[in-house]
Design a protein around this motif. Structure first.
Motif, PDB file in Angstrom:
ATOM      1  N   ARG A 341      46.737  15.468  29.332  1.00 53.54           N
ATOM      2  CA  ARG A 341      45.504  14.933  29.931  1.00 53.54           C
ATOM      3  C   ARG A 341      45.400  15.383  31.385  1.00 53.54           C
ATOM      4  NH1 ARG A 341      45.929   8.866  27.573  1.00 53.54           N
ATOM      5  NH2 ARG A 341      46.504   9.613  25.518  1.00 53.54           N
ATOM      6  N   GLY A 342      46.540  15.373  32.057  1.00 54.81           N
ATOM      7  CA  GLY A 342      46.574  15.848  33.451  1.00 54.81           C
ATOM      8  C   GLY A 342      46.188  17.325  33.517  1.00 54.81           C
ATOM      9  N   ALA A 343      46.691  18.101  32.534  1.00 61.66           N
ATOM     10  CA  ALA A 343      46.373  19.538  32.503  1.00 61.66           C
ATOM     11  C   ALA A 343      44.878  19.756  32.270  1.00 61.66           C
ATOM     12  CB  ALA A 343      47.182  20.215  31.399  1.00 61.66           C
ATOM     13  N   LEU A 344      44.293  18.910  31.428  1.00 57.76           N
ATOM     14  CA  LEU A 344      42.844  19.021  31.169  1.00 57.76           C
ATOM     15  C   LEU A 344      42.068  18.763  32.466  1.00 57.76           C
ATOM     16  CD1 LEU A 344      40.614  19.434  29.071  1.00 57.76           C
ATOM     17  CD2 LEU A 344      40.696  17.001  28.579  1.00 57.76           C
ATOM     18  N   LEU A 345      42.508  17.738  33.196  1.00 60.53           N
ATOM     19  CA  LEU A 345      41.867  17.436  34.481  1.00 60.53           C
ATOM     20  C   LEU A 345      42.044  18.625  35.443  1.00 60.53           C
ATOM     21  CD1 LEU A 345      40.462  15.246  36.204  1.00 60.53           C
ATOM     22  CD2 LEU A 345      42.744  14.552  36.986  1.00 60.53           C
ATOM     23  N   GLY A 346      43.257  19.206  35.429  1.00 58.77           N
ATOM     24  CA  GLY A 346      43.535  20.376  36.276  1.00 58.77           C
ATOM     25  C   GLY A 346      42.579  21.523  35.960  1.00 58.77           C
ATOM     26  N   SER A 347      42.356  21.758  34.656  1.00 54.41           N
ATOM     27  CA  SER A 347      41.442  22.841  34.251  1.00 54.41           C
ATOM     28  C   SER A 347      40.023  22.573  34.736  1.00 54.41           C
ATOM     29  CB  SER A 347      41.390  22.948  32.724  1.00 54.41           C
ATOM     30  OG  SER A 347      42.566  23.492  32.260  1.00 54.41           O
ATOM     31  N   VAL A 348      39.590  21.313  34.578  1.00 56.78           N
ATOM     32  CA  VAL A 348      38.223  20.978  35.007  1.00 56.78           C
ATOM     33  C   VAL A 348      38.089  21.208  36.515  1.00 56.78           C
ATOM     34  CG1 VAL A 348      36.575  19.067  35.253  1.00 56.78           C
ATOM     35  CG2 VAL A 348      37.848  19.351  33.120  1.00 56.78           C
ATOM     36  N   LEU A 349      39.111  20.781  37.264  1.00 58.74           N
ATOM     37  CA  LEU A 349      39.061  20.962  38.725  1.00 58.74           C
ATOM     38  C   LEU A 349      39.086  22.442  39.093  1.00 58.74           C
ATOM     39  CD1 LEU A 349      41.406  18.076  39.913  1.00 58.74           C
ATOM     40  CD2 LEU A 349      38.918  18.214  40.105  1.00 58.74           C
ATOM     41  N   ALA A 350      39.917  23.217  38.370  1.00 54.80           N
ATOM     42  CA  ALA A 350      40.002  24.664  38.642  1.00 54.80           C
ATOM     43  C   ALA A 350      38.639  25.312  38.451  1.00 54.80           C
ATOM     44  CB  ALA A 350      41.026  25.303  37.713  1.00 54.80           C
ATOM     45  N   LEU A 351      37.976  24.969  37.340  1.00 52.73           N
ATOM     46  CA  LEU A 351      36.663  25.574  37.085  1.00 52.73           C
ATOM     47  C   LEU A 351      35.641  25.084  38.107  1.00 52.73           C
ATOM     48  CD1 LEU A 351      36.509  25.522  33.181  1.00 52.73           C
ATOM     49  CD2 LEU A 351      36.813  27.485  34.687  1.00 52.73           C
ATOM     50  N   ALA A 352      35.743  23.798  38.448  1.00 53.85           N
ATOM     51  CA  ALA A 352      34.788  23.240  39.422  1.00 53.85           C
ATOM     52  C   ALA A 352      34.908  23.992  40.753  1.00 53.85           C
ATOM     53  CB  ALA A 352      35.045  21.753  39.621  1.00 53.85           C
ATOM     54  N   CYS A 353      36.146  24.265  41.196  1.00 52.60           N
ATOM     55  CA  CYS A 353      36.341  24.977  42.471  1.00 52.60           C
ATOM     56  C   CYS A 353      35.737  26.375  42.402  1.00 52.60           C
ATOM     57  CB  CYS A 353      37.829  25.106  42.798  1.00 52.60           C
ATOM     58  SG  CYS A 353      38.568  23.561  43.239  1.00 52.60           S
ATOM     59  N   TYR A 354      36.019  27.076  41.301  1.00 51.38           N
ATOM     60  CA  TYR A 354      35.514  28.450  41.191  1.00 51.38           C
ATOM     61  C   TYR A 354      33.983  28.455  41.148  1.00 51.38           C
ATOM     62  CZ  TYR A 354      36.958  33.293  40.833  1.00 51.38           C
ATOM     63  OH  TYR A 354      37.220  34.602  41.130  1.00 51.38           O
ATOM     64  N   PHE A 355      33.427  27.495  40.386  1.00 52.81           N
ATOM     65  CA  PHE A 355      31.963  27.443  40.284  1.00 52.81           C
ATOM     66  C   PHE A 355      31.337  27.080  41.633  1.00 52.81           C
ATOM     67  CE2 PHE A 355      32.419  27.496  35.647  1.00 52.81           C
ATOM     68  CZ  PHE A 355      31.359  28.335  35.330  1.00 52.81           C
ATOM     69  N   TYR A 356      32.014  26.225  42.368  1.00 51.79           N
ATOM     70  CA  TYR A 356      31.494  25.857  43.688  1.00 51.79           C
ATOM     71  C   TYR A 356      31.448  27.099  44.592  1.00 51.79           C
ATOM     72  CZ  TYR A 356      31.030  23.818  48.273  1.00 51.79           C
ATOM     73  OH  TYR A 356      30.581  23.536  49.534  1.00 51.79           O
ATOM     74  N   TYR A 357      32.514  27.898  44.514  1.00 49.20           N
ATOM     75  CA  TYR A 357      32.568  29.130  45.306  1.00 49.20           C
ATOM     76  C   TYR A 357      31.421  30.085  44.897  1.00 49.20           C
ATOM     77  CZ  TYR A 357      33.878  33.974  46.029  1.00 49.20           C
ATOM     78  OH  TYR A 357      33.834  35.301  46.320  1.00 49.20           O
ATOM     79  N   LEU A 358      31.209  30.209  43.579  1.00 46.59           N
ATOM     80  CA  LEU A 358      30.137  31.101  43.115  1.00 46.59           C
ATOM     81  C   LEU A 358      28.774  30.590  43.582  1.00 46.59           C
ATOM     82  CD1 LEU A 358      31.288  31.843  39.432  1.00 46.59           C
ATOM     83  CD2 LEU A 358      31.476  33.333  41.428  1.00 46.59           C
ATOM     84  N   HIS A 359      28.615  29.274  43.506  1.00 46.06           N
ATOM     85  CA  HIS A 359      27.352  28.666  43.939  1.00 46.06           C
ATOM     86  C   HIS A 359      27.093  28.967  45.420  1.00 46.06           C
ATOM     87  CE1 HIS A 359      24.379  25.565  44.735  1.00 46.06           C
ATOM     88  NE2 HIS A 359      25.182  25.036  45.633  1.00 46.06           N
ATOM     89  N   LYS A 360      28.163  28.833  46.222  1.00 50.66           N
ATOM     90  CA  LYS A 360      28.034  29.108  47.654  1.00 50.66           C
ATOM     91  C   LYS A 360      27.651  30.569  47.903  1.00 50.66           C
ATOM     92  CE  LYS A 360      31.062  28.137  50.760  1.00 50.66           C
ATOM     93  NZ  LYS A 360      31.953  27.614  51.759  1.00 50.66           N
ATOM     94  N   THR A 361      28.317  31.475  47.142  1.00 52.07           N
ATOM     95  CA  THR A 361      28.036  32.913  47.322  1.00 52.07           C
ATOM     96  C   THR A 361      26.581  33.225  46.996  1.00 52.07           C
ATOM     97  OG1 THR A 361      30.240  33.227  46.456  1.00 52.07           O
ATOM     98  CG2 THR A 361      28.932  35.198  46.719  1.00 52.07           C
ATOM     99  N   LYS A 362      26.097  32.646  45.911  1.00 50.09           N
ATOM    100  CA  LYS A 362      24.719  32.937  45.504  1.00 50.09           C
ATOM    101  C   LYS A 362      23.719  32.385  46.516  1.00 50.09           C
ATOM    102  CE  LYS A 362      25.453  35.430  42.203  1.00 50.09           C
ATOM    103  NZ  LYS A 362      24.911  36.780  42.126  1.00 50.09           N
ATOM    104  N   LYS A 363      24.040  31.211  47.043  1.00 45.64           N
ATOM    105  CA  LYS A 363      23.159  30.601  48.042  1.00 45.64           C
ATOM    106  C   LYS A 363      23.088  31.490  49.289  1.00 45.64           C
ATOM    107  CE  LYS A 363      22.434  25.785  49.021  1.00 45.64           C
ATOM    108  NZ  LYS A 363      23.058  24.496  49.130  1.00 45.64           N
ATOM    109  N   LYS A 364      24.241  32.039  49.654  1.00 50.67           N
ATOM    110  CA  LYS A 364      24.305  32.908  50.828  1.00 50.67           C
ATOM    111  C   LYS A 364      23.471  34.177  50.599  1.00 50.67           C
ATOM    112  CE  LYS A 364      27.984  34.702  53.659  1.00 50.67           C
ATOM    113  NZ  LYS A 364      29.404  34.913  53.696  1.00 50.67           N
ATOM    114  N   GLU A 365      23.600  34.728  49.398  1.00 46.31           N
ATOM    115  CA  GLU A 365      22.815  35.936  49.077  1.00 46.31           C
ATOM    116  C   GLU A 365      21.329  35.657  49.232  1.00 46.31           C
ATOM    117  OE1 GLU A 365      23.694  37.374  45.138  1.00 46.31           O
ATOM    118  OE2 GLU A 365      25.768  37.800  45.693  1.00 46.31           O
ATOM    119  N   MET A 366      20.918  34.478  48.722  1.00 43.85           N
ATOM    120  CA  MET A 366      19.506  34.108  48.791  1.00 43.85           C
ATOM    121  C   MET A 366      19.061  33.936  50.243  1.00 43.85           C
ATOM    122  SD  MET A 366      16.960  33.491  46.915  1.00 43.85           S
ATOM    123  CE  MET A 366      17.032  32.629  45.405  1.00 43.85           C
TER     124      MET A 366
END
Ligand SMILES: Nc1nc2[nH]cnc2c(=O)[nH]1
Length: 379
Positions: A341-366
């Motif tokens: 269960r902890g690993a599942l939470l870890g995966s969700v957090l890992a994806l959330a961090c990466y997606f946040y970074y992508l979101h920031k990059t796209k916002k900057k491009e715009m």
């Protein structure tokens, strides 16, 4: 954090908003394909090895069948051919590449080298799965992918990517899905250096193939005249890459299957299958199709984002796959306890961090596009 403070969207902005929306849809769609492919592959592999009565084989025999598995991983690529022709063709332009090697030769070299790498990691991954130590080396794969991405693709790491990698490593270290293919009385430790090589090489080949695929999309395919020669990335490239690379890998695996004499064992395998030949064939067909779903998703993520992101998503699927295996099979000692269960939470957090970074990059491009639009209006 940079805020997006643009004027009313102009012509450029509207088309950028549209293209960003399309990009996000393709990232989520490819991520979904990777997750689905990973889950189906592991469920069907477990089914295959449970039905295969492996415990009746001797130790030597239990390590066989890996050329067949490698072939299954690549052979179903022809189902993508109709899809390739259905997708709209980009406008071609006159050839603008003035490189030393003609584009055709570069594309051929790319597909040949990737095909060899894919056949190597398919064969050795099938073998490595049978060794107990595989779970330890899965995190090593992500570290290698990060290194290759830094050196080959010149990927710039920032804190969000690093945090995402750390969460993914932790999640994978604590959560490998149960696998029924491990030989009953495992003696892999007696293999010594051979076992380690079998574990290390698929990891290396897989990580390297992700970085080279990204390079191939950016430096070779995007520059060919059939893709407009304008560095534009289109989904058709994923299908072309997958079809040709799998074709080369399939040929190599076929040669391996025949030269090793493993093809003679196929009849015995189908007869040993507890549920009979029909289920044997169906499980192999299902596996082959699931591998294609996985591969198209993976290459789609490499094209849209990067090889590193593709590997992160692939690895973050592990806890979900482990949960599905617990629900679908009744293996002894296999439950979804606090560690998983902890690993599942870890995966969700890992994806959330990466997606946040992508979101920031796209916002900057715009924001940059807005600034340029404003400047040109003022001029
Ligand atoms: N080496 C390697 N081969 C794979 N084939 C499918 N997934 C993997 C993976 O994670 N590593």
């Amino acid at each position: 954090m940079e805020e997006f403070q643009g004027p009313e969207p102009g012509r450029h902005n509207t088309s950028e908003i549209r293209s960003q929306r399309k990009w996000w849809i393709s990232v989520f769609f490819c991520g979904f394909l990777v997750l689905t492919g990973d889950s189906l592959v592991m469920l069907l592999l477990n089914f295959y090895y449970v039905q295969n009565n492996r415990s009746e084989n001797d130790q030597y025999q239990q390590y066989r069948g890996t050329w067949t598995q490698a072939l299954i991983q690549n052979v179903a690529f022809p189902i993508l051919i109709p899809l390739f022709f259905i997708l709209p063709k980009p406008e071609t332009v006159s050839d603008q590449t003035n490189t030393r090697h003609p584009p055709f030769l570069r594309v051929l070299l790319l597909y040949l080298s990737l095909g060899v790498l894919v056949s190597v990691y398919s064969k050795l991954y099938a073998l490595a799965r049978l060794y107990v130590g595989w779970g330890i080396l899965v995190p090593a794969q992500l570290i290698l992918t990060s290194l290759f991405s830094a050196f080959i693709n010149r990927l710039k790491f920032n804190r969000w990517i690093i945090i995402s990698i750390i969460f993914t490593l932790a999640a994978d270290f604590f959560c490998a899905p149960a696998f029924s293919g491990t030989p009953t009385e495992d003696e892999s430790y007696t293999y010594g250096i051979k076992a380690w090589l079998i574990l290390i090489f698929p990891t290396l080949a897989f990580s390297l193939s992700l970085s080279l695929t990204q390079l191939g999309f950016e430096r070779v395919l995007a520059k060919t005249k059939r893709y407009g020669g304008s560095n534009k990335k289109v989904f058709r490239m994923v299908l072309e890459m997958q079809i040709f690379v799998s074709f080369v890998a399939t040929l190599i695996c076929l040669v391996g299957l025949f030269v090793s004499g493993e093809f003679k064992e196929l009849k015995g395998e189908s007869e040993r299958f507890k549920k009979g030949r029909t289920y044997y064939s169906l499980s192999l067909v299902g596996l082959a199709l699931s591998w294609q779903v996985w591969a198209v998703g993976l290459l789609g993520l490499v094209l849209s984002v990067s090889g590193l992101f593709a590997d992160v998503v692939h690895m973050c699927a592990s806890p979900v796959v482990a949960l599905l295996v617990v629900l679908a099979f009744d293996f002894k000692d296999d439950d979804f306890g606090w560690q998983r269960r902890g690993a599942l939470l870890g995966s969700v957090l890992a994806l959330a961090c990466y997606f946040y970074y992508l979101h920031k990059t796209k916002k900057k491009e715009m924001a940059e596009l807005n600034k340029r639009d404003n400047n040109s209006e003022e001029a």
